[in-house]
Write a protein that holds these residues in place. Structure first.
Motif, PDB file in Angstrom:
ATOM      1  N   ASN A   5      35.490 -42.466  58.010  1.00 52.54           N
ATOM      2  CA  ASN A   5      35.532 -43.840  58.525  1.00 52.54           C
ATOM      3  C   ASN A   5      34.992 -43.929  59.945  1.00 52.54           C
ATOM      4  O   ASN A   5      34.333 -44.902  60.308  1.00 52.54           O
ATOM      5  CB  ASN A   5      36.960 -44.394  58.472  1.00 52.54           C
ATOM      6  CG  ASN A   5      37.445 -44.596  57.035  1.00 52.54           C
ATOM      7  OD1 ASN A   5      36.670 -44.446  56.093  1.00 52.54           O
ATOM      8  ND2 ASN A   5      38.707 -44.927  56.863  1.00 52.54           N
ATOM      9  N   THR A   6      35.271 -42.917  60.758  1.00 56.21           N
ATOM     10  CA  THR A   6      34.780 -42.925  62.142  1.00 56.21           C
ATOM     11  C   THR A   6      33.247 -42.937  62.141  1.00 56.21           C
ATOM     12  O   THR A   6      32.622 -43.660  62.920  1.00 56.21           O
ATOM     13  CB  THR A   6      35.310 -41.693  62.905  1.00 56.21           C
ATOM     14  OG1 THR A   6      36.732 -41.760  62.921  1.00 56.21           O
ATOM     15  CG2 THR A   6      34.791 -41.654  64.330  1.00 56.21           C
ATOM     16  N   VAL A   7      32.658 -42.153  61.252  1.00 57.87           N
ATOM     17  CA  VAL A   7      31.187 -42.115  61.184  1.00 57.87           C
ATOM     18  C   VAL A   7      30.649 -43.444  60.641  1.00 57.87           C
ATOM     19  O   VAL A   7      29.770 -44.074  61.243  1.00 57.87           O
ATOM     20  CB  VAL A   7      30.703 -40.948  60.285  1.00 57.87           C
ATOM     21  CG1 VAL A   7      29.196 -41.028  60.063  1.00 57.87           C
ATOM     22  CG2 VAL A   7      31.064 -39.602  60.919  1.00 57.87           C
ATOM     23  N   CYS A   8      31.198 -43.894  59.509  1.00 63.80           N
ATOM     24  CA  CYS A   8      30.598 -45.060  58.838  1.00 63.80           C
ATOM     25  C   CYS A   8      30.896 -46.388  59.542  1.00 63.80           C
ATOM     26  O   CYS A   8      30.190 -47.368  59.318  1.00 63.80           O
ATOM     27  CB  CYS A   8      31.055 -45.124  57.386  1.00 63.80           C
ATOM     28  SG  CYS A   8      30.447 -43.711  56.438  1.00 63.80           S
ATOM     29  N   GLY A  56      27.286 -48.461  56.434  1.00 61.25           N
ATOM     30  CA  GLY A  56      27.426 -47.691  57.669  1.00 61.25           C
ATOM     31  C   GLY A  56      26.297 -46.687  57.836  1.00 61.25           C
ATOM     32  O   GLY A  56      25.671 -46.600  58.901  1.00 61.25           O
ATOM     33  N   ILE A  57      26.016 -45.927  56.779  1.00 60.40           N
ATOM     34  CA  ILE A  57      24.964 -44.907  56.879  1.00 60.40           C
ATOM     35  C   ILE A  57      23.604 -45.573  57.075  1.00 60.40           C
ATOM     36  O   ILE A  57      22.792 -45.138  57.894  1.00 60.40           O
ATOM     37  CB  ILE A  57      24.984 -43.982  55.637  1.00 60.40           C
ATOM     38  CG1 ILE A  57      26.269 -43.144  55.646  1.00 60.40           C
ATOM     39  CG2 ILE A  57      23.760 -43.058  55.617  1.00 60.40           C
ATOM     40  CD1 ILE A  57      26.429 -42.235  54.451  1.00 60.40           C
ATOM     41  N   ALA A  58      23.362 -46.678  56.335  1.00 53.10           N
ATOM     42  CA  ALA A  58      22.072 -47.376  56.475  1.00 53.10           C
ATOM     43  C   ALA A  58      21.922 -47.938  57.888  1.00 53.10           C
ATOM     44  O   ALA A  58      20.849 -47.861  58.492  1.00 53.10           O
ATOM     45  CB  ALA A  58      21.966 -48.493  55.440  1.00 53.10           C
ATOM     46  N   ARG A  59      23.009 -48.486  58.431  1.00 48.67           N
ATOM     47  CA  ARG A  59      22.942 -49.037  59.790  1.00 48.67           C
ATOM     48  C   ARG A  59      22.582 -47.946  60.799  1.00 48.67           C
ATOM     49  O   ARG A  59      21.739 -48.131  61.675  1.00 48.67           O
ATOM     50  CB  ARG A  59      24.299 -49.657  60.157  1.00 48.67           C
ATOM     51  CG  ARG A  59      24.354 -50.208  61.586  1.00 48.67           C
ATOM     52  CD  ARG A  59      25.685 -50.879  61.903  1.00 48.67           C
ATOM     53  NE  ARG A  59      26.810 -49.973  61.756  1.00 48.67           N
ATOM     54  CZ  ARG A  59      27.796 -50.121  60.872  1.00 48.67           C
ATOM     55  NH1 ARG A  59      27.810 -51.150  60.061  1.00 48.67           N
ATOM     56  NH2 ARG A  59      28.772 -49.244  60.802  1.00 48.67           N
ATOM     57  N   LEU A  60      23.207 -46.782  60.660  1.00 46.41           N
ATOM     58  CA  LEU A  60      22.954 -45.706  61.627  1.00 46.41           C
ATOM     59  C   LEU A  60      21.570 -45.096  61.434  1.00 46.41           C
ATOM     60  O   LEU A  60      20.892 -44.754  62.405  1.00 46.41           O
ATOM     61  CB  LEU A  60      24.049 -44.639  61.504  1.00 46.41           C
ATOM     62  CG  LEU A  60      25.433 -45.113  61.963  1.00 46.41           C
ATOM     63  CD1 LEU A  60      26.498 -44.098  61.596  1.00 46.41           C
ATOM     64  CD2 LEU A  60      25.455 -45.378  63.468  1.00 46.41           C
ATOM     65  N   LEU A  61      21.145 -44.950  60.174  1.00 39.59           N
ATOM     66  CA  LEU A  61      19.806 -44.381  59.942  1.00 39.59           C
ATOM     67  C   LEU A  61      18.720 -45.313  60.463  1.00 39.59           C
ATOM     68  O   LEU A  61      17.672 -44.868  60.916  1.00 39.59           O
ATOM     69  CB  LEU A  61      19.576 -44.121  58.449  1.00 39.59           C
ATOM     70  CG  LEU A  61      20.255 -42.885  57.852  1.00 39.59           C
ATOM     71  CD1 LEU A  61      19.974 -42.824  56.361  1.00 39.59           C
ATOM     72  CD2 LEU A  61      19.789 -41.602  58.531  1.00 39.59           C
ATOM     73  N   ILE A 104      18.019 -47.319  52.840  1.00 35.75           N
ATOM     74  CA  ILE A 104      18.009 -45.861  53.053  1.00 35.75           C
ATOM     75  C   ILE A 104      16.562 -45.369  52.978  1.00 35.75           C
ATOM     76  O   ILE A 104      16.120 -44.535  53.757  1.00 35.75           O
ATOM     77  CB  ILE A 104      18.857 -45.139  51.971  1.00 35.75           C
ATOM     78  CG1 ILE A 104      20.311 -45.616  52.012  1.00 35.75           C
ATOM     79  CG2 ILE A 104      18.745 -43.621  52.115  1.00 35.75           C
ATOM     80  CD1 ILE A 104      21.146 -45.121  53.174  1.00 35.75           C
ATOM     81  N   LEU A 105      15.815 -45.936  52.021  1.00 31.52           N
ATOM     82  CA  LEU A 105      14.423 -45.502  51.813  1.00 31.52           C
ATOM     83  C   LEU A 105      13.562 -45.701  53.059  1.00 31.52           C
ATOM     84  O   LEU A 105      12.842 -44.790  53.483  1.00 31.52           O
ATOM     85  CB  LEU A 105      13.804 -46.287  50.638  1.00 31.52           C
ATOM     86  CG  LEU A 105      12.291 -46.079  50.469  1.00 31.52           C
ATOM     87  CD1 LEU A 105      12.004 -44.714  49.844  1.00 31.52           C
ATOM     88  CD2 LEU A 105      11.656 -47.173  49.626  1.00 31.52           C
ATOM     89  N   VAL A 106      13.617 -46.891  53.659  1.00 37.12           N
ATOM     90  CA  VAL A 106      12.695 -47.198  54.767  1.00 37.12           C
ATOM     91  C   VAL A 106      12.910 -46.250  55.958  1.00 37.12           C
ATOM     92  O   VAL A 106      11.960 -45.641  56.437  1.00 37.12           O
ATOM     93  CB  VAL A 106      12.769 -48.693  55.161  1.00 37.12           C
ATOM     94  CG1 VAL A 106      11.941 -48.963  56.411  1.00 37.12           C
ATOM     95  CG2 VAL A 106      12.257 -49.551  54.000  1.00 37.12           C
ATOM     96  N   PRO A 107      14.174 -46.077  56.435  1.00 38.82           N
ATOM     97  CA  PRO A 107      14.332 -45.111  57.535  1.00 38.82           C
ATOM     98  C   PRO A 107      13.917 -43.696  57.140  1.00 38.82           C
ATOM     99  O   PRO A 107      13.348 -42.960  57.948  1.00 38.82           O
ATOM    100  CB  PRO A 107      15.815 -45.167  57.883  1.00 38.82           C
ATOM    101  CG  PRO A 107      16.461 -46.110  56.958  1.00 38.82           C
ATOM    102  CD  PRO A 107      15.423 -46.817  56.164  1.00 38.82           C
ATOM    103  N   PHE A 161      31.065 -50.081  52.182  1.00 36.48           N
ATOM    104  CA  PHE A 161      31.345 -49.715  53.574  1.00 36.48           C
ATOM    105  C   PHE A 161      30.563 -48.451  53.969  1.00 36.48           C
ATOM    106  O   PHE A 161      29.935 -48.392  55.027  1.00 36.48           O
ATOM    107  CB  PHE A 161      32.856 -49.503  53.729  1.00 36.48           C
ATOM    108  CG  PHE A 161      33.258 -48.771  54.990  1.00 36.48           C
ATOM    109  CD1 PHE A 161      33.238 -49.407  56.233  1.00 36.48           C
ATOM    110  CD2 PHE A 161      33.664 -47.434  54.929  1.00 36.48           C
ATOM    111  CE1 PHE A 161      33.613 -48.722  57.388  1.00 36.48           C
ATOM    112  CE2 PHE A 161      34.035 -46.748  56.077  1.00 36.48           C
ATOM    113  CZ  PHE A 161      34.020 -47.394  57.315  1.00 36.48           C
ATOM    114  N   ILE A 162      30.588 -47.444  53.087  1.00 33.86           N
ATOM    115  CA  ILE A 162      29.897 -46.175  53.396  1.00 33.86           C
ATOM    116  C   ILE A 162      28.389 -46.399  53.459  1.00 33.86           C
ATOM    117  O   ILE A 162      27.715 -45.976  54.410  1.00 33.86           O
ATOM    118  CB  ILE A 162      30.232 -45.110  52.320  1.00 33.86           C
ATOM    119  CG1 ILE A 162      31.714 -44.738  52.363  1.00 33.86           C
ATOM    120  CG2 ILE A 162      29.367 -43.860  52.511  1.00 33.86           C
ATOM    121  CD1 ILE A 162      32.172 -43.880  51.190  1.00 33.86           C
ATOM    122  N   LEU A 163      27.851 -47.072  52.444  1.00 30.18           N
ATOM    123  CA  LEU A 163      26.398 -47.262  52.366  1.00 30.18           C
ATOM    124  C   LEU A 163      25.898 -48.097  53.549  1.00 30.18           C
ATOM    125  O   LEU A 163      24.909 -47.752  54.198  1.00 30.18           O
ATOM    126  CB  LEU A 163      26.028 -47.924  51.038  1.00 30.18           C
ATOM    127  CG  LEU A 163      24.533 -48.192  50.820  1.00 30.18           C
ATOM    128  CD1 LEU A 163      23.733 -46.898  50.912  1.00 30.18           C
ATOM    129  CD2 LEU A 163      24.288 -48.852  49.471  1.00 30.18           C
TER     130      LEU A 163
END
Length: 787
Positions: free
Chosen positions: A253-256, A343-348, A397-400, A339-341
């Motif tokens: 959760n901290t990461v995402c 979060g990861i997409a936002r950071l990538l 996810i693809l674009v980054p 939430f996970i997806l």
């Protein structure tokens, strides 16, 4: 006491330790307390004041003192965990011991004679040791240390917020339910605690120590059987750790949940230094290390699709022993996946957010850890993979990923990043939905060093792959098979390629089908087979919208005729190879109209000379990485278990086992004394006869005369008229019977598990520079090289 005095006293203690030749008794508290009780030293101070040479000297010359130092430091952490660290002094002792152990552990791991030390039992070193049963007292030091770290990570007023009111007595650490103290809202936890800078810093220090414990893996050479589990990770992620679930959830959760943009205010991150990022980074690194698990060798839990009231599925069978892998594989609620997806997409996507204000948004640096985390999620949790592909969110996810691939293509120090990006796309491309999603128009204008085009995400993917192949560096050649396998996997679903992308694919075919390229290595012809298979899929299944590709094929028809008439006699083979010696460039950029790159983009730069990089083990060949499946009428996949040398309807060596074909080729080609590979006529004939050219030859036979007639009749030099004709044309009934669609799906294997281990630890080694935890220690898992 001032910080200067504090440092001085600490340094004096270190000098005493290194100069004492006699063992110091463990009971000599006056001596040992100098290291942690009276000092306030930062982790950077500890690294500066405890030089590597001195740690090694104590290790060699007075080993019992080093052993006692470690034992006493662990004992202090255990006491802190027992008492709950209520006083400032106790908190300081815990942090000092934590920093000292982070400094010393790598030097224990680098010496094989010391490796068992933490797993041996120290007499009376149980937890507390007062009147508890003896087996509890005989805990190995490593276990006591790991359990203390876990307890300390949920310590009220130290690493988590206290829930008590001022009138209550202190919370009892033993009865505390750490699931109520999860660090961040998200999966399985709805409450978002108030951010607290001090707690974040304390968590970070403890996680750094935890990561250092896990890093013993860096000091073992890469073993072919990656089944060797890391004993530190194995114990920490077992049922012995009562905080396994809340800690897994806290890290994830901290990461995402992290949003580096500073709540949407430009330049916000410059006003207050972002203290959250170092914690998020540490959490991401600990998380991917705990998830280092070879899914090829263990049964992963199969999920029956029932949902229960909890965040984790009640899996049956119970799944892997490693609870972190187990929990990860059992997340199943849509809102958790979302939430996970997100979060990861936002950071990538963060490094791509080039706003019009330079430096206005904070750039994160941990995209490689995020890519590994995303990979683990998709590999261990098939429901998550299907969720990702269910909507066009997968494009976030693809674009980054394409951005990173394009940006790193010329940089030798980022070969690992190139591989993980390609592996993720290979994994996604095994699912039909990915190909379908690629048809969405690409309108985001991320500045990238690629030709400008108007089209879909499929066009973006092809244009970037072309750029990697034609202008990446030499070390990327092993990835060409993977890149083209991804293109083949998505090809049956691509509704309409742009002219730019169509030309790029034909340029690749042109480059790969030159005789010197085909004859200069035993596997180069596979690339031509992949491209022909992709063209056949599009012509057979998506002819209607693909007039640009058909037009490009007609324009470049000579390439197909040359392939059909490939020379196979020894003098011609010899001559083709001679021509090669004169051309150095592997793939020329000529023949591909590059066009201007996008505005605001920077050319992909090579690594700065002197950049550090870590070596990687070789990745398995595409035949080991993937397993062939055939798409049935109803869209389901049927796995094709390789049979002996059979070929599919169109003659391409699809269902044949590449390993076997390769042995056959070795037999047909002659390996000269120098070990230099050289092609023979039999070898060329063995695969030339299988080139799947029938569909394209038939297409050319039907369409070329018609196109030529239009040109003569109308005196045309203009493409648009021909394209209009091709758009309305049809080849129904004129083409060979459509071949079944073949998908090459990624399959887990121990080769990739080992690759991921070396890559992940290499990233962690290079990214931890302040303090430089592992720098200049004798790691064995990889080599440190300078570009």
């Amino acid at each position: 006491m001032g910080s200067a005095d504090s440092k001085l006293n600490f340094r004096k203690a270190v000098i005493q330790l290194t100069t004492k030749t006699q063992p110091v008794e463990a009971t000599d508290d006056a001596f040992w307390d100098q290291f942690w009780a009276d000092t306030a030293t930062s982790v950077q101070d500890v690294f500066a004041l405890v030089p590597a040479a001195e740690i090694r000297a104590v290790r060699e010359e007075s080993p019992s003192n080093l052993a006692t130092l470690c034992y006493k430091a662990v004992e202090k952490l255990v006491q802190g965990a027992e008492s709950g660290c209520h006083s400032e002094k106790e908190k300081q002792i815990v942090l000092n011991c934590s920093r000292l152990l982070t400094r010393v552990l790598p030097y224990i791991f680098e010496d094989p004679d010391w490796r068992g030390f933490f797993w041996s039992t120290v007499p009376g070193a149980g937890r507390g040791g007062q009147g508890e049963d003896d087996d509890e007292n005989a805990r190995p030091l490593a276990e006591s240390l790991l359990l203390a770290i876990a307890d300390l990570l949920f310590c009220p007023d130290f690493t988590v917020q206290s829930h008590r009111r001022s009138t209550d007595s202190a919370e009892d650490v033993h009865s505390l339910d750490s699931c109520e103290y999860i660090w961040e809202a998200g999966v399985g936890f709805a409450h978002s605690p108030q951010p607290n800078y001090i707690h974040d810093v304390n968590r970070m220090e403890l996680l750094k120590l935890l990561l250092t414990c896990f890093s013993e893996a860096m000091y073992l050479p890469p073993a072919p059987d990656s089944g060797s589990t890391n004993p530190w990770v194995q114990f920490f992620c077992s049922t012995e750790n009562r905080h396994a679930l809340p800690l897994f959830t806290s890290l994830l959760n901290t990461v995402c949940a992290y949003d580096p943009v500073g709540y949407g205010i430009p330049y916000n991150h410059l006003l207050f230094s972002d203290y959250r990022e170092p914690l998020v980074e540490e959490a991401a690194q600990v998380l991917i290390v705990t998830l280092d698990h070879d899914s090829a060798t263990s049964a992963s839990p199969t999920v029956d699709g029932t949902t229960t009231g909890t965040a984790m599925d009640d899996a049956d069978p119970p799944g892997p022993e490693n609870l972190f892998v187990n929990y990860l594989s059992r997340i199943h609620r849509e809102e958790d996946f979302q939430f996970i997806l997100k979060g990861i997409a936002r950071l990538l996507s963060n490094p791509l957010l080039q706003t019009y204000l330079p430096n206005s948004t904070k750039k994160i640096q941990f995209h490689q850890e995020l890519l590994v985390l995303f990979w683990k999620l998709c590999d261990f949790n098939k429901k998550f993979l299907f969720f990702v592909l269910k909507s066009s969110d997968v494009l976030d996810i693809l674009v980054p990923t394409l951005y990173f691939l394009n940006d790193a293509r010329a940089d030798q120090s980022r070969v690992g990043l190139m591989h993980i990006g390609v592996f993720i796309l290979l994994l996604l491309s095994g699912e039909r939905n990915f190909g379908v999603r690629l048809n969405k128009p690409y309108s985001v204008r991320v500045p990238m060093d690629i030709p400008v085009f108007t089209g879909t995400h499929a066009d973006l993917l092809i244009v970037v792959f072309h750029k990697i192949i034609t202008s990446g560096h030499q070390r990327l050649q092993p990835l060409f098979d993977c890149l083209l396998t991804i293109v083949v996997n998505v090809s049956p679903y691509l509704k309409s390629l742009s002219m730019v992308a169509a030309n790029k694919l034909l340029h690749l075919l042109e480059a790969f089908s030159t005789t010197w390229f085909l004859f200069s290595a035993a596997q180069n012809h596979h690339l031509v087979f992949f491209l022909l298979e992709a063209f056949n899929n599009i012509i057979q299944y998506q002819f209607d919208g693909n007039s640009n590709l058909v037009y490009a094929i007609i324009r470049k028809r000579s390439v197909f005729h040359q392939l059909a008439n490939l020379p196979t006699d020894p003098p011609a083979i010899h001559k083709a190879l001679q021509r090669r010696r004169r051309t150095a460039e592997p793939l020329s950029r000529t023949g591909s109209q590059e066009g201007a790159s996008m505005e605001g983009s920077h050319p992909a730069a090579p690594a700065e000379p002197g950049t550090l990089k870590t070596s990687l083990v070789a990745t398995p060949g595409i035949d080991k990485l993937t397993e062939k499946s055939q798409v049935s009428e109803d869209g389901t996949l049927r796995s094709l278990k390789p049979t002996s040398q059979q070929s599919s309807a169109d003659g391409s060596p699809t269902a044949e086992e590449p390993g076997q074909a390769w042995r056959e080729q070795r037999r047909l080609s002659s390996a000269s004394a120098s070990g230099q590979w050289s092609p023979t006529s039999e070898w060329v004939l063995s695969w030339k006869s299988k080139l799947p050219l029938q569909t394209i030859m038939r297409l050319l036979q039907v369409l070329v005369p018609q196109v030529e007639k239009i040109c003569i009749d109308k005196g045309l030099t203009d493409e648009s008229e021909i394209l209009r004709f091709l758009q309305h044309g049809t080849l129904v009934g004129l083409l060979p019977v459509p071949h079944p669609i073949l998908i090459r799906k990624y399959q887990a294997n121990s080769g990739t598990a080992m690759w991921f281990r070396t890559y992940m630890w290499g990233v962690i080694y290079l990214r931890n520079v302040d303090p430089p935890v592992w720098y200049d220690t004798d790691v064995k898992l990889f080599e440190i090289q300078r570009v």
